[in-house]
Motif scaffolding. Structure first.
Motif, mmCIF file in Angstrom:
data_model
loop_
_atom_site.group_PDB
_atom_site.id
_atom_site.type_symbol
_atom_site.label_atom_id
_atom_site.label_comp_id
_atom_site.label_asym_id
_atom_site.label_seq_id
_atom_site.Cartn_x
_atom_site.Cartn_y
_atom_site.Cartn_z
ATOM 1 N N MET A 87 0.812 -1.205 0.000
ATOM 2 C CA MET A 87 0.000 0.000 0.000
ATOM 3 C C MET A 87 0.847 1.257 0.000
ATOM 4 S SD MET A 87 -3.102 -0.904 -0.249
ATOM 5 C CE MET A 87 -3.934 0.607 0.213
ATOM 6 N N ALA A 88 1.978 1.241 0.742
ATOM 7 C CA ALA A 88 2.835 2.424 0.817
ATOM 8 C C ALA A 88 3.385 2.813 -0.545
ATOM 9 C CB ALA A 88 3.977 2.166 1.798
ATOM 10 N N ARG A 89 3.535 1.833 -1.431
ATOM 11 C CA ARG A 89 4.041 2.121 -2.773
ATOM 12 C C ARG A 89 2.947 2.630 -3.703
ATOM 13 N NH1 ARG A 89 7.871 -3.179 -4.051
ATOM 14 N NH2 ARG A 89 9.324 -2.924 -2.291
ATOM 15 N N ARG A 90 1.710 2.286 -3.385
ATOM 16 C CA ARG A 90 0.609 2.656 -4.269
ATOM 17 C C ARG A 90 0.280 4.138 -4.185
ATOM 18 N NH1 ARG A 90 -4.109 1.217 -3.636
ATOM 19 N NH2 ARG A 90 -4.655 1.278 -5.841
ATOM 20 N N TYR A 91 0.414 4.727 -2.990
ATOM 21 C CA TYR A 91 -0.010 6.105 -2.818
ATOM 22 C C TYR A 91 0.769 7.101 -3.678
ATOM 23 C CZ TYR A 91 -2.900 4.471 1.046
ATOM 24 O OH TYR A 91 -3.849 3.807 1.796
ATOM 25 N N PRO A 92 2.101 7.007 -3.752
ATOM 26 C CA PRO A 92 2.818 7.935 -4.645
ATOM 27 C C PRO A 92 2.401 7.784 -6.110
ATOM 28 C CG PRO A 92 4.343 6.907 -3.108
ATOM 29 C CD PRO A 92 3.052 6.182 -2.975
ATOM 30 N N LEU A 93 2.146 6.543 -6.522
ATOM 31 C CA LEU A 93 1.720 6.315 -7.902
ATOM 32 C C LEU A 93 0.336 6.889 -8.147
ATOM 33 C CD1 LEU A 93 2.956 2.633 -8.382
ATOM 34 C CD2 LEU A 93 3.995 4.707 -9.284
ATOM 35 N N LEU A 94 -0.569 6.699 -7.190
ATOM 36 C CA LEU A 94 -1.910 7.263 -7.321
ATOM 37 C C LEU A 94 -1.863 8.785 -7.324
ATOM 38 C CD1 LEU A 94 -4.937 6.646 -7.472
ATOM 39 C CD2 LEU A 94 -4.993 6.672 -4.960
ATOM 40 N N LEU A 95 -0.960 9.342 -6.525
ATOM 41 C CA LEU A 95 -0.790 10.796 -6.494
ATOM 42 C C LEU A 95 -0.287 11.314 -7.834
ATOM 43 C CD1 LEU A 95 -0.760 13.454 -4.924
ATOM 44 C CD2 LEU A 95 1.576 12.902 -4.169
ATOM 45 N N LEU A 96 0.659 10.616 -8.435
ATOM 46 C CA LEU A 96 1.186 11.030 -9.738
ATOM 47 C C LEU A 96 0.120 10.944 -10.824
ATOM 48 C CD1 LEU A 96 4.765 9.467 -9.819
ATOM 49 C CD2 LEU A 96 4.198 11.888 -10.102
ATOM 50 N N MET A 97 -0.636 9.879 -10.791
ATOM 51 C CA MET A 97 -1.705 9.719 -11.769
ATOM 52 C C MET A 97 -2.754 10.819 -11.599
ATOM 53 S SD MET A 97 -4.208 6.455 -12.342
ATOM 54 C CE MET A 97 -5.577 6.537 -13.493
ATOM 55 N N SER A 98 -3.129 11.092 -10.367
ATOM 56 C CA SER A 98 -4.099 12.148 -10.096
ATOM 57 C C SER A 98 -3.551 13.508 -10.488
ATOM 58 C CB SER A 98 -4.476 12.144 -8.607
ATOM 59 O OG SER A 98 -5.037 10.902 -8.232
ATOM 60 N N LEU A 99 -2.265 13.725 -10.266
ATOM 61 C CA LEU A 99 -1.633 14.984 -10.664
ATOM 62 C C LEU A 99 -1.687 15.156 -12.171
ATOM 63 C CD1 LEU A 99 0.011 17.512 -9.894
ATOM 64 C CD2 LEU A 99 2.088 16.099 -10.108
ATOM 65 N N GLY A 100 -1.435 14.072 -12.910
ATOM 66 C CA GLY A 100 -1.516 14.144 -14.368
ATOM 67 C C GLY A 100 -2.910 14.506 -14.844
ATOM 68 N N VAL A 101 -3.930 13.938 -14.193
ATOM 69 C CA VAL A 101 -5.312 14.268 -14.546
ATOM 70 C C VAL A 101 -5.615 15.720 -14.215
ATOM 71 C CG1 VAL A 101 -7.729 13.784 -14.020
ATOM 72 C CG2 VAL A 101 -6.108 11.893 -14.298
ATOM 73 N N ALA A 102 -5.181 16.176 -13.032
ATOM 74 C CA ALA A 102 -5.457 17.548 -12.609
ATOM 75 C C ALA A 102 -4.780 18.571 -13.512
ATOM 76 C CB ALA A 102 -5.002 17.740 -11.163
ATOM 77 N N LEU A 103 -3.622 18.222 -14.060
ATOM 78 C CA LEU A 103 -2.875 19.154 -14.926
ATOM 79 C C LEU A 103 -3.309 19.080 -16.385
ATOM 80 C CD1 LEU A 103 0.764 18.670 -13.552
ATOM 81 C CD2 LEU A 103 -0.742 20.632 -13.173
ATOM 82 N N SER A 104 -4.208 18.182 -16.710
ATOM 83 C CA SER A 104 -4.566 17.955 -18.112
ATOM 84 C C SER A 104 -5.105 19.181 -18.853
ATOM 85 C CB SER A 104 -5.569 16.794 -18.224
ATOM 86 O OG SER A 104 -6.752 17.076 -17.498
ATOM 87 N N PRO A 105 -5.755 20.154 -18.200
ATOM 88 C CA PRO A 105 -6.229 21.310 -18.974
ATOM 89 C C PRO A 105 -5.179 22.395 -19.197
ATOM 90 C CG PRO A 105 -7.028 21.488 -16.734
ATOM 91 C CD PRO A 105 -6.308 20.166 -16.831
ATOM 92 N N ILE A 106 -3.984 22.244 -18.649
ATOM 93 C CA ILE A 106 -2.960 23.288 -18.765
ATOM 94 C C ILE A 106 -2.081 23.003 -19.974
ATOM 95 C CG2 ILE A 106 -1.017 24.410 -17.645
ATOM 96 C CD1 ILE A 106 -2.261 23.738 -14.968
ATOM 97 N N TYR A 107 -2.207 23.854 -20.988
ATOM 98 C CA TYR A 107 -1.412 23.746 -22.214
ATOM 99 C C TYR A 107 -0.500 24.967 -22.312
ATOM 100 C CZ TYR A 107 -3.912 19.790 -24.323
ATOM 101 O OH TYR A 107 -4.414 18.545 -24.605
ATOM 102 N N LEU A 108 0.770 24.788 -21.998
ATOM 103 C CA LEU A 108 1.727 25.886 -22.093
ATOM 104 C C LEU A 108 2.617 25.770 -23.321
ATOM 105 C CD1 LEU A 108 2.869 26.337 -18.377
ATOM 106 C CD2 LEU A 108 1.075 27.539 -19.623
#
Length: 384
Positions: free
Chosen positions: A3-24
């Motif tokens: 489980m301790a390994r899953r949280y950073p991966l889930l955070l990265l995946m969620s971060l990618g989704v959250a950043l998806s509307p930003i086109y620089l």
């Protein structure tokens, strides 16, 4: 996985989704969301043990391999090196789908993605508010694009995010208030983008979601609750529409631009299939029809433009052989949602994005593949 390994991966995946509307950066290039997802893929490839490919995975991989072969053949024949960005991006997309689908296998994972998509919609909403939009018709109405590079990207984001939000709500991964607010934002983004494909797809999404809320549960009590929820939803949307109409009347504006765009749908030149590139395949030889003409050759025959269609572009570029692998993968996607959740859910999940893809090539859009990953994940009741 620990489980301790899953949280950073889930955070990265969620971060990618959250950043998806930003086109620089320019369209077609890497954005911040791609970098976050690239780190997610890299860590998953190190952390996950190898598991056998499902039939869906296998045909997706065969499709990517065929694209590599066809574009390499075009490169040898004189196509520029930039052509290889197509198979490179599809390789990235395959691993994003492969690992994100396997990473989502609990309700808490879906809740995290729901929060991420809520953040993404909020960012897109603020982008539209800050950069400006127009509700007044004119000779050249202003199409909002917010933090994206063009209005159609904003419209497609609205369709994908709205679909994901509806699906997650139906899986009880979103609370009603959160679902309602985020869906309202998606509708707003679609209308301000003035994308005809987006508005039509959003209309289909709302119909499918209303049908799902009404008929997805067998008990009379559950149907009554869903009926009341649906009526409340319709009243809210009607109230917003009435507010816009009152604003239009009292401001003495000839009409609302998104209404004008839909009314003039058939008469506008950019709505025709010829302009979208559907006719290119008519110039293909028998060999090109079977094996494809490559994305570069198709662009040369279309005045330097791509074929604006999710499915027709692949049929034109990679022929019956290459597109056959992709079509089978999509069929497996449809079937997975159908078996797990019923035909109304299949229409809800698959219908809007594929409808948008009739006149736009949505195969490169990050949220499109996140939607597929969610709907085929173990957490959503899909295949393992």
């Amino acid at each position: 996985m620990v489980m301790a390994r899953r949280y950073p991966l889930l955070l990265l995946m969620s971060l990618g989704v959250a950043l998806s509307p930003i086109y620089l950066f320019e369209s077609g290039g890497l954005q911040f969301a791609h970098y976050a997802m690239a780190v997610f893929i890299l860590l998953c490839s190190v952390t996950y043990r190898f598991s056998p490919l499902s039939r869906s995975d296998l045909f997706f991989l065969l499709y990517v391999a065929y694209v590599w072969l066809r574009e390499l053949a075009a490169l040898v024949s004189g196509a520029p090196l930039v052509t290889m960005m197509v198979p490179l991006h599809l390789t990235f997309v395959f691993f994003l789908y492969f690992y994100s689908r396997r990473h989502l296998y609990s309700q808490s994972d879906l809740v995290a993605v729901g929060h991420a998509i809520s953040v993404a919609c909020s960012v897109a909403f603020l982008g539209v508010i800050l950069t400006g939009f127009s509700l007044q018709s004119g000779a050249a109405p202003v199409r909002a694009m917010g933090t994206f590079n063009n209005p159609n990207q904003l419209g497609y984001f609205a369709v994908c995010s709205g679909t994901i939000v509806c699906f997650l709500y139906n899986l009880k991964a979103l609370r009603p208030v959160q679902f309602f607010l985020v869906l309202m934002i998606s509708i707003f983004l679609s209308l301000t983008s003035l994308s005809k494909a987006s508005m039509v797809s959003m209309g289909f999404l709302l119909l499918a979601q209303s049908g799902y809320l009404l008929f997805s549960h067998a008990s009379r009590e559950a149907r009554l609750v869903k009926l009341l929820s649906c009526l409340l939803f319709v009243v809210a949307v009607s109230s917003i529409a009435l507010m816009f109409e009152l604003w239009r009347v009292f401001m003495v504006v000839d009409g609302l631009p998104f209404v004008d765009r839909l009314v003039n749908f058939a008469s506008e030149n950019d709505s025709s299939f010829t302009v979208r590139g559907y006719g290119i395949i008519a110039s293909a030889s028998l060999v090109e029809l079977v094996f494809g003409m490559s994305s570069y050759s198709a662009a040369l025959r279309h005045g330097g433009h791509e074929v604006h269609s999710t499915l027709m572009s692949q049929l034109t570029y990679y022929g019956l052989c290459g597109s056959g692998f992709l079509l089978y993968f999509f069929w497996r996607w449809f079937r997975t949602v159908l078996v797990s959740h019923g035909w109304l859910a299949m229409c809800l999940v698959c219908g809007p994005v594929m409808l948008f893809g009739v006149t736009h090539n949505g195969i490169r859009f990050l949220l499109f593949w996140i939607l597929i990953s969610i709907s085929m994940s173990k957490a959503a009741g899909g295949s393992k």
